[in-house]
Write a protein that holds these residues in place. Structure first.
Motif, PDB file in Angstrom:
ATOM      1  N   SER A 162       0.799  -1.228   0.000  1.00 22.16           N
ATOM      2  CA  SER A 162       0.000   0.000   0.000  1.00 22.16           C
ATOM      3  C   SER A 162       0.831   1.276   0.000  1.00 22.16           C
ATOM      4  O   SER A 162       0.399   2.287  -0.545  1.00 22.16           O
ATOM      5  N   LEU A 163       2.013   1.252   0.586  1.00 21.38           N
ATOM      6  CA  LEU A 163       2.840   2.455   0.611  1.00 21.38           C
ATOM      7  C   LEU A 163       3.282   2.886  -0.780  1.00 21.38           C
ATOM      8  O   LEU A 163       3.634   4.036  -0.998  1.00 21.38           O
ATOM      9  N   SER A 164       3.250   1.977  -1.715  1.00 22.94           N
ATOM     10  CA  SER A 164       3.716   2.286  -3.071  1.00 22.94           C
ATOM     11  C   SER A 164       2.908   3.385  -3.741  1.00 22.94           C
ATOM     12  O   SER A 164       3.404   4.050  -4.640  1.00 22.94           O
ATOM     13  N   ARG A 165       1.695   3.609  -3.314  1.00 23.98           N
ATOM     14  CA  ARG A 165       0.869   4.638  -3.944  1.00 23.98           C
ATOM     15  C   ARG A 165       1.494   6.026  -3.803  1.00 23.98           C
ATOM     16  O   ARG A 165       1.214   6.921  -4.575  1.00 23.98           O
ATOM     17  N   GLU A 166       2.364   6.225  -2.821  1.00 25.52           N
ATOM     18  CA  GLU A 166       3.028   7.517  -2.600  1.00 25.52           C
ATOM     19  C   GLU A 166       4.282   7.691  -3.466  1.00 25.52           C
ATOM     20  O   GLU A 166       4.858   8.769  -3.502  1.00 25.52           O
ATOM     21  N   ALA A 167       4.713   6.649  -4.130  1.00 21.03           N
ATOM     22  CA  ALA A 167       6.001   6.651  -4.822  1.00 21.03           C
ATOM     23  C   ALA A 167       6.099   7.748  -5.879  1.00 21.03           C
ATOM     24  O   ALA A 167       5.148   8.039  -6.591  1.00 21.03           O
ATOM     25  N   GLU A 168       7.297   8.341  -5.941  1.00 18.37           N
ATOM     26  CA  GLU A 168       7.591   9.302  -7.009  1.00 18.37           C
ATOM     27  C   GLU A 168       8.844   8.913  -7.784  1.00 18.37           C
ATOM     28  O   GLU A 168       9.076   9.420  -8.872  1.00 18.37           O
ATOM     29  N   PHE A 169       9.626   7.977  -7.237  1.00 21.80           N
ATOM     30  CA  PHE A 169      10.860   7.540  -7.882  1.00 21.80           C
ATOM     31  C   PHE A 169      10.850   6.027  -8.064  1.00 21.80           C
ATOM     32  O   PHE A 169      10.196   5.307  -7.317  1.00 21.80           O
ATOM     33  N   ILE A 170      11.626   5.576  -9.038  1.00 18.47           N
ATOM     34  CA  ILE A 170      11.813   4.149  -9.265  1.00 18.47           C
ATOM     35  C   ILE A 170      13.272   3.892  -9.602  1.00 18.47           C
ATOM     36  O   ILE A 170      13.899   4.679 -10.308  1.00 18.47           O
ATOM     37  N   SER A 171      13.813   2.815  -9.043  1.00 17.35           N
ATOM     38  CA  SER A 171      15.134   2.321  -9.430  1.00 17.35           C
ATOM     39  C   SER A 171      14.931   0.985 -10.125  1.00 17.35           C
ATOM     40  O   SER A 171      14.091   0.185  -9.715  1.00 17.35           O
ATOM     41  N   ILE A 172      15.701   0.773 -11.174  1.00 20.86           N
ATOM     42  CA  ILE A 172      15.570  -0.414 -12.024  1.00 20.86           C
ATOM     43  C   ILE A 172      16.927  -1.104 -12.130  1.00 20.86           C
ATOM     44  O   ILE A 172      17.961  -0.443 -12.219  1.00 20.86           O
ATOM     45  N   TYR A 173      16.903  -2.435 -12.154  1.00 23.06           N
ATOM     46  CA  TYR A 173      18.099  -3.203 -12.492  1.00 23.06           C
ATOM     47  C   TYR A 173      17.655  -4.370 -13.353  1.00 23.06           C
ATOM     48  O   TYR A 173      16.633  -4.999 -13.078  1.00 23.06           O
ATOM     49  N   CYS A 174      18.424  -4.652 -14.404  1.00 19.62           N
ATOM     50  CA  CYS A 174      18.086  -5.717 -15.355  1.00 19.62           C
ATOM     51  C   CYS A 174      19.210  -6.751 -15.403  1.00 19.62           C
ATOM     52  O   CYS A 174      20.095  -6.678 -16.261  1.00 19.62           O
ATOM     53  N   PRO A 175      19.188  -7.722 -14.478  1.00 20.75           N
ATOM     54  CA  PRO A 175      20.222  -8.752 -14.505  1.00 20.75           C
ATOM     55  C   PRO A 175      20.064  -9.677 -15.712  1.00 20.75           C
ATOM     56  O   PRO A 175      18.948  -9.897 -16.191  1.00 20.75           O
ATOM     57  N   VAL A 176      21.172 -10.199 -16.193  1.00 20.31           N
ATOM     58  CA  VAL A 176      21.159 -11.148 -17.299  1.00 20.31           C
ATOM     59  C   VAL A 176      21.646 -12.492 -16.763  1.00 20.31           C
ATOM     60  O   VAL A 176      22.748 -12.584 -16.209  1.00 20.31           O
ATOM     61  N   VAL A 177      20.792 -13.498 -16.918  1.00 13.90           N
ATOM     62  CA  VAL A 177      21.099 -14.838 -16.411  1.00 13.90           C
ATOM     63  C   VAL A 177      20.764 -15.847 -17.503  1.00 13.90           C
ATOM     64  O   VAL A 177      19.655 -15.831 -18.047  1.00 13.90           O
ATOM     65  N   GLN A 178      21.706 -16.697 -17.816  1.00 15.64           N
ATOM     66  CA  GLN A 178      21.546 -17.722 -18.854  1.00 15.64           C
ATOM     67  C   GLN A 178      21.032 -17.120 -20.163  1.00 15.64           C
ATOM     68  O   GLN A 178      20.154 -17.670 -20.825  1.00 15.64           O
ATOM     69  N   GLY A 179      21.557 -15.964 -20.522  1.00 13.67           N
ATOM     70  CA  GLY A 179      21.210 -15.323 -21.782  1.00 13.67           C
ATOM     71  C   GLY A 179      19.858 -14.614 -21.789  1.00 13.67           C
ATOM     72  O   GLY A 179      19.472 -14.058 -22.812  1.00 13.67           O
ATOM     73  N   LYS A 180      19.149 -14.613 -20.666  1.00 14.70           N
ATOM     74  CA  LYS A 180      17.857 -13.930 -20.579  1.00 14.70           C
ATOM     75  C   LYS A 180      17.997 -12.718 -19.661  1.00 14.70           C
ATOM     76  O   LYS A 180      18.682 -12.770 -18.647  1.00 14.70           O
ATOM     77  N   THR A 181      17.320 -11.633 -20.025  1.00 15.36           N
ATOM     78  CA  THR A 181      17.318 -10.430 -19.209  1.00 15.36           C
ATOM     79  C   THR A 181      16.065 -10.436 -18.345  1.00 15.36           C
ATOM     80  O   THR A 181      14.971 -10.737 -18.817  1.00 15.36           O
ATOM     81  N   TYR A 182      16.239 -10.106 -17.097  1.00 20.82           N
ATOM     82  CA  TYR A 182      15.146 -10.023 -16.126  1.00 20.82           C
ATOM     83  C   TYR A 182      15.008  -8.584 -15.669  1.00 20.82           C
ATOM     84  O   TYR A 182      15.841  -7.737 -15.987  1.00 20.82           O
ATOM     85  N   MET A 183      13.969  -8.293 -14.908  1.00 24.10           N
ATOM     86  CA  MET A 183      13.780  -6.924 -14.424  1.00 24.10           C
ATOM     87  C   MET A 183      13.432  -6.938 -12.939  1.00 24.10           C
ATOM     88  O   MET A 183      12.651  -7.756 -12.470  1.00 24.10           O
ATOM     89  N   ILE A 184      14.074  -6.011 -12.227  1.00 22.59           N
ATOM     90  CA  ILE A 184      13.856  -5.804 -10.801  1.00 22.59           C
ATOM     91  C   ILE A 184      13.662  -4.302 -10.616  1.00 22.59           C
ATOM     92  O   ILE A 184      14.365  -3.505 -11.217  1.00 22.59           O
ATOM     93  N   ALA A 185      12.714  -3.928  -9.767  1.00 24.47           N
ATOM     94  CA  ALA A 185      12.490  -2.504  -9.508  1.00 24.47           C
ATOM     95  C   ALA A 185      12.044  -2.295  -8.077  1.00 24.47           C
ATOM     96  O   ALA A 185      11.447  -3.180  -7.462  1.00 24.47           O
ATOM     97  N   THR A 186      12.309  -1.118  -7.554  1.00 26.34           N
ATOM     98  CA  THR A 186      11.787  -0.695  -6.269  1.00 26.34           C
ATOM     99  C   THR A 186      11.377   0.764  -6.370  1.00 26.34           C
ATOM    100  O   THR A 186      11.963   1.527  -7.139  1.00 26.34           O
TER     101      THR A 186
END
Length: 193
Positions: A162-186
């Motif tokens: 529920s706290l996410s509704r206040e968000a104004e910023f996002i950080s992203i990281y896209c790790p690559v594992v076994q030739g595939k790119t994934y996405m992580i965000a906070t």
């Protein structure tokens, strides 16, 4: 090294990122702020644009406070540590090792540093741990995609907290594992007090 139970793991990793909003830590003996992360990649910038299309719809429906999220990689260090666990293991589903637990303590340093300036919200991209305390498994949960249906699920995961509704910023990281790119965000926002 002390074994951590599921609750301690979630606290240290920010509930596999999402619990970062909980448990304020004392800031008197906080180490120096970690170095700033690198500039975003084109994949990260493209992902933020796709997320903001969904975020705008949530804003129009009065589900979030800000019309769009601004890419702010201040929190990337923490999610990069977590993504690095998968990159180093070369597997998208991973049973945590003693070295992984040590790396998780670095996430807590980032969390303490970030809490001086920001309030932390939800996250997406890494599962909550499963299994027994001594044999806990985590996984990358979203392959990289800017397709509307995938992004909607990704944002819904972030919004699960529920706290996410206040968000104004996002950080992203896209790790690559076994030739595939994934996405992580906070997501996070400036402290008001």
């Amino acid at each position: 090294m002390k074994e951590l139970n599921r609750r301690a793991f979630l606290t240290l990793t920010g509930a596999a990122l999402a619990m970062m909003a909980l448990a304020a830590c004392g800031a008197d003996d906080v180490p120096a702020v970690p170095p700033a992360p690198a500039a975003p990649t084109s994949k990260e910038a493209e992902l933020v644009a796709a997320i903001n299309k969904v975020w705008k719809k949530k804003f129009d429906a009065s589900q979030v406070t800000h019309e769009q999220l601004t890419l702010n990689q201040d929190a990337q260090g923490a999610i990069k540590i977590q993504g690095g666990i998968f990159e180093n293991a070369k597997e998208p589903v991973h049973t945590l090792t003693a070295d992984d637990w040590k790396a998780m303590y670095d996430v807590n340093e980032w969390k303490i540093s970030l809490e001086k300036k920001y309030d932390l919200g939800g996250a997406a991209g890494i599962s909550e741990p499963t299994g027994e305390d001594g044999n806990m498994e985590i996984s990358l949960t979203f392959e990289y995609s800017c397709e509307d249906a995938v992004i909607q699920k990704f944002v819904d995961k972030i919004m699960k907290y529920s706290l996410s509704r206040e968000a104004e910023f996002i950080s992203i990281y896209c790790p690559v594992v076994q030739g595939k790119t994934y996405m992580i965000a906070t997501v996070f926002w400036n402290k008001t007090a």
